[in-house]
Write a protein that holds these residues in place. Structure first.
Motif, mmCIF file in Angstrom:
data_model
loop_
_atom_site.group_PDB
_atom_site.id
_atom_site.type_symbol
_atom_site.label_atom_id
_atom_site.label_comp_id
_atom_site.label_asym_id
_atom_site.label_seq_id
_atom_site.Cartn_x
_atom_site.Cartn_y
_atom_site.Cartn_z
ATOM 1 N N GLY A 158 -7.460 -15.247 -4.931
ATOM 2 C CA GLY A 158 -6.213 -15.407 -5.661
ATOM 3 C C GLY A 158 -5.680 -14.068 -6.132
ATOM 4 N N ARG A 159 -6.573 -13.268 -6.683
ATOM 5 C CA ARG A 159 -6.179 -11.990 -7.263
ATOM 6 C C ARG A 159 -5.725 -10.996 -6.198
ATOM 7 N NH1 ARG A 159 -9.754 -7.741 -7.993
ATOM 8 N NH2 ARG A 159 -11.621 -9.046 -8.026
ATOM 9 N N VAL A 160 -6.464 -10.910 -5.085
ATOM 10 C CA VAL A 160 -6.209 -9.840 -4.123
ATOM 11 C C VAL A 160 -5.294 -10.262 -2.978
ATOM 12 C CG1 VAL A 160 -7.327 -8.310 -2.451
ATOM 13 C CG2 VAL A 160 -8.342 -8.655 -4.703
ATOM 14 N N GLY A 185 -6.745 -8.481 6.112
ATOM 15 C CA GLY A 185 -5.682 -8.487 5.108
ATOM 16 C C GLY A 185 -5.847 -7.466 3.995
ATOM 17 N N GLU A 186 -7.090 -7.035 3.757
ATOM 18 C CA GLU A 186 -7.334 -6.073 2.671
ATOM 19 C C GLU A 186 -6.901 -4.659 3.047
ATOM 20 O OE1 GLU A 186 -9.548 -8.411 3.386
ATOM 21 O OE2 GLU A 186 -10.402 -9.220 1.531
ATOM 22 N N PHE A 187 -6.710 -4.397 4.351
ATOM 23 C CA PHE A 187 -6.556 -3.003 4.768
ATOM 24 C C PHE A 187 -5.124 -2.668 5.183
ATOM 25 C CE2 PHE A 187 -11.203 -3.651 5.659
ATOM 26 C CZ PHE A 187 -11.624 -2.978 4.519
ATOM 27 N N ARG A 238 -4.827 -16.435 -11.749
ATOM 28 C CA ARG A 238 -5.325 -15.470 -10.772
ATOM 29 C C ARG A 238 -5.883 -14.248 -11.481
ATOM 30 N NH1 ARG A 238 -2.406 -12.865 -7.242
ATOM 31 N NH2 ARG A 238 -0.297 -13.367 -7.910
ATOM 32 N N LEU A 239 -5.255 -13.876 -12.589
ATOM 33 C CA LEU A 239 -5.832 -12.867 -13.479
ATOM 34 C C LEU A 239 -6.447 -13.618 -14.657
ATOM 35 C CD1 LEU A 239 -3.231 -9.957 -13.552
ATOM 36 C CD2 LEU A 239 -5.601 -9.839 -12.811
ATOM 37 N N ALA A 240 -7.761 -13.537 -14.753
ATOM 38 C CA ALA A 240 -8.459 -14.329 -15.765
ATOM 39 C C ALA A 240 -8.384 -13.652 -17.134
ATOM 40 C CB ALA A 240 -9.910 -14.506 -15.344
ATOM 41 N N ALA A 241 -8.504 -14.458 -18.207
ATOM 42 C CA ALA A 241 -8.513 -13.927 -19.574
ATOM 43 C C ALA A 241 -9.608 -12.885 -19.712
ATOM 44 C CB ALA A 241 -8.729 -15.069 -20.562
#
Lengths: 460, 460
Positions: free
Chosen positions: A156-158, A277-279, B32-35
């Motif tokens: 989710g984050r990246v 996808g990361e690069f 997606r960004l956690a506390a």
């Protein structure tokens, strides 16, 4: 040492002593007991076989006399190195291709020497130390709950994935993900899957093995040509939106809309292979397709490019209904992925080492790609890099009229390995154009050497 | 920290600052960004996004004012713990069954607390340290050559397997071995596979998923009833000669001859599941069937009982012609097994720790089985152990007329877990008789407690 010796209850003509002698002789003759191998102490073997120690000592003495065994005071009894050929002589596996490669420009490989050995060892050790006994049982077929939770957060984050741990399946790399997905789609009644042409290898045989028909669809600089997807009779499309392989195209926003709209109209599934996808080097993050339509898209990723292919861990995020059918098929495929490896990856992500490694690797690949571009310019090699700078390989268009198979073969003959685009083309009528050059597993200096040599070949 | 923020080139009404603010707000809102998550330093984020540092600082300040972020001098900027529910709330997976078990007498589990953590850690670390960079590539689909060599030696020495490394396939436990074998047999034209009834679970669904028909064949105290195998129309039989599951029968010599003769007459394959062949307590080793007829028998084994199920490593030795067809199917299933795990197992065997562990485990299981027998006698539980003393479980015939499902349910209600034989029966008309009790994953003291409690239930 564990040792199988087939000894049966004594009967006339086959007392135990004769049986044991003959079993040991056979074991040495057939190579089951290797030369130099130490035999169990007579006391231990006697106990194992339920015979007297005296009998074992007598047998050892007899076989020593016959030259099968060697007995030395203090170092026990060993198998002698009689020049007896083993029954099965296994020829060494052919490795000629591997030996011939001096400059490894094959696509699809990360920097193997850059594998974060220290991070991975620390993570694996921490995972083993922290594992509960229950973690050593048959694993959860969907994946260890801890890795699913951590990975859902990471994706989710990246990558902007809409990743609920309850819809995330851990699998043995992308390959197993597609294998399980293909069998599941087929069992639901799917018949035809569209795939990009040219595209990553091995997709078509995996789909075909599951009983699916493969429909190749061409790509252009904006990604897969969605308007060439039939409106009927195609159940899924397999695509690489983040970085098309091997053309390097980033799927354009309009094309993204179009493929999702097509899937909605046709009730089809979009399978998103986010293989590197990361690069992305140029600082413009492009999120995954799945985040836009989590009820239509199956997202697949793996650690093969971010860590190393040998790790064999991948993941698949699917719509809930499909996920519920994938898990039993993963169960039938291998019961679940190795637990400690899964916990190690969870640890690696949790402590931030995975992020740190990816950042370092991205910088390395950026430099390697620049080195490739500079080398082509410096040595006047008749090549032009195509596609968005990202990932661990690039398509290089040829500026002369050498057939890509010919260029690849010539390069291979002098120790340079890369691939002709024909290797990735499904349509035999496609107009071959270019070679696919990896820069993940080679130093900038070696890239320069290889391109210098290549330039002399192409001008000949 | 890697962070995906979808920022596009600025356009009227969507300057970069607005885009970044809204992307960060979304990331916090959706979880997606956690506390508590720390954000990248403004300099780093600015560089990643190709924007000015000043812009990032302004955005952080804005979102801190709005309560999304918390900024403290010295500790950087973090996500605040606003009481915002994440978009997807994942319910905890149901674990009610696990919680209810106080005495774990389930069959098929080794002593999980006896897993050789120290040996395995040493072996894995040594394997990681010694691995060449090339070992980190996509693995050999047949298995790492080193493990195949070491394992072939071990299987020949300990189980009498005719094991050529060239005919040995490493797979993810028995399950994947059977999965790959089933698909390969089906592709060769096989239609029907005979399996033992009662027998190990999950065999039938794996075979059926590959498109095969399953024919249950009964067993008696000498193993599978070979004379009930049809002379035509059966392409393979799946059997457990070393220790039939769950009846505990060792396949009798005459039955061994008969099944090989049947296979020879019918051109069928014998699939030998040697699932706990290492754990025979009564000192009479019985070699595997495969050693007698390596051109007819496929031998399958795994580390699930010798080490732990979570390790997910197994092996399959096949006739050369069949092996050549298995390898491409293993490749399509998952590309190959994890290399470091394979090298760790090779190391474990090479240094003798595998043998040492198996010897210790065998002694433990022998004691556990004795404890079970003694507890049944001491507490007058109406059970009688059936079959040869071996392995990690036994069939217990019931001396009263309680239905095994009823006994199992009653026991489960007070925290004792074992299985009714009905779980392993394929023929619905079979006369259920007995329960299957595992003693691998429980202490002798706990066995006694469980049987004492069980005796009070059965007499009620």
């Amino acid at each position: 040492m564990e040792l199988f010796l087939p000894i049966e209850p004594p009967r006339p003509g086959r007392p135990r002593r004769v049986q044991l002698e003959s079993a040991l002789r056979d074991a040495v003759r057939t190579g089951r007991l290797a030369a130099g191998q130490r035999l169990p102490a007579s006391r231990v073997l006697a106990e194992d076989l339920g015979v007297s120690r005296r009998l074992v000592v007598e047998v050892y003495t007899q076989l020593t006399a016959e030259g099968y065994l060697i007995s030395r005071t203090g170092s026990g009894t060993r198998v002698s190195d009689l020049p007896l050929p083993p029954v099965t002589t296994a020829p060494a596996p052919p490795r000629t291709f591997e030996r011939a490669v001096r400059w490894d420009l094959r696509p699809g490989l990360p920097t193997l020497s850059g594998f974060p050995r220290r991070f991975w060892k620390r993570a694996w050790t921490a995972a083993m130390d922290a594992a509960a006994d229950s973690d050593l049982e048959y694993p959860d077929p969907a994946g260890h709950p801890r890795l699913r939770r951590v990975l859902a957060g990471y994706l989710g984050r990246v990558r902007g994935v809409d990743a609920d741990p309850q819809r995330l399946l851990i699998c043995a790399g992308f390959t197993q993900g597609l294998h399980v997905l293909a069998h599941t789609l087929r069992a639901r009644g799917a018949r035809t899957v569209a795939i990009e042409d040219p595209g990553l290898p091995h997709r078509a045989p995996i789909l075909r093995q599951a009983g699916l028909t493969v429909l190749p669809v061409p790509v252009d600089a904006d990604g897969v040509l969605v308007d060439q997807l039939p409106e009927r009779g195609v159940d899924a499309v397999l695509t690489t939106p983040a970085h098309q392989f091997p053309t390097g195209a980033i799927m354009a926003p309009a094309r993204r809309e179009a493929v999702l709209a097509w899937a909605g109209r046709c009730g089809a599934v979009v399978v998103e292979d986010d293989y590197d996808g990361e690069f992305r080097f140029d600082r413009r993050a492009v999120g995954c397709l799945q985040g836009r339509a989590p009820d239509r898209v199956v997202y697949l990723g793996s650690a093969s490019k971010t860590l190393a292919p040998a790790v064999r861990l991948g993941w698949m995020v699917s719509p809930a209904e499909l996920h519920a059918e994938l898990v039993p098929n993963k169960f039938l495929a291998d019961h679940g992925s190795p637990a400690i490896d899964q916990l190690a990856l969870a640890h690696l992500i949790e402590v931030g080492d995975y992020d740190r490694h990816i950042r370092a690797a991205r910088n390395r690949y950026r430099s390697a790609r620049q080195a490739l571009e500079q080398a082509i310019a410096r040595h006047n090699a008749p090549l032009r890099l195509v596609g968005t700078p990202a990932g661990v390989q690039t398509l290089a268009a040829q500026l002369d009229d050498t057939h890509p198979d010919q260029l690849t073969a010539r390069a291979r003959a002098v120790g340079i390995a890369f691939d002709s685009i024909t290797r990735y083309q499904l349509n035999p009528d496609a107009n071959p154009h270019g070679v696919v050059i990896g820069y993940g597993n080679i130093s900038p200096h070696a890239i320069d050497e290889a391109i210098a040599l290549l330039a002399t070949l192409t001008f000949r």
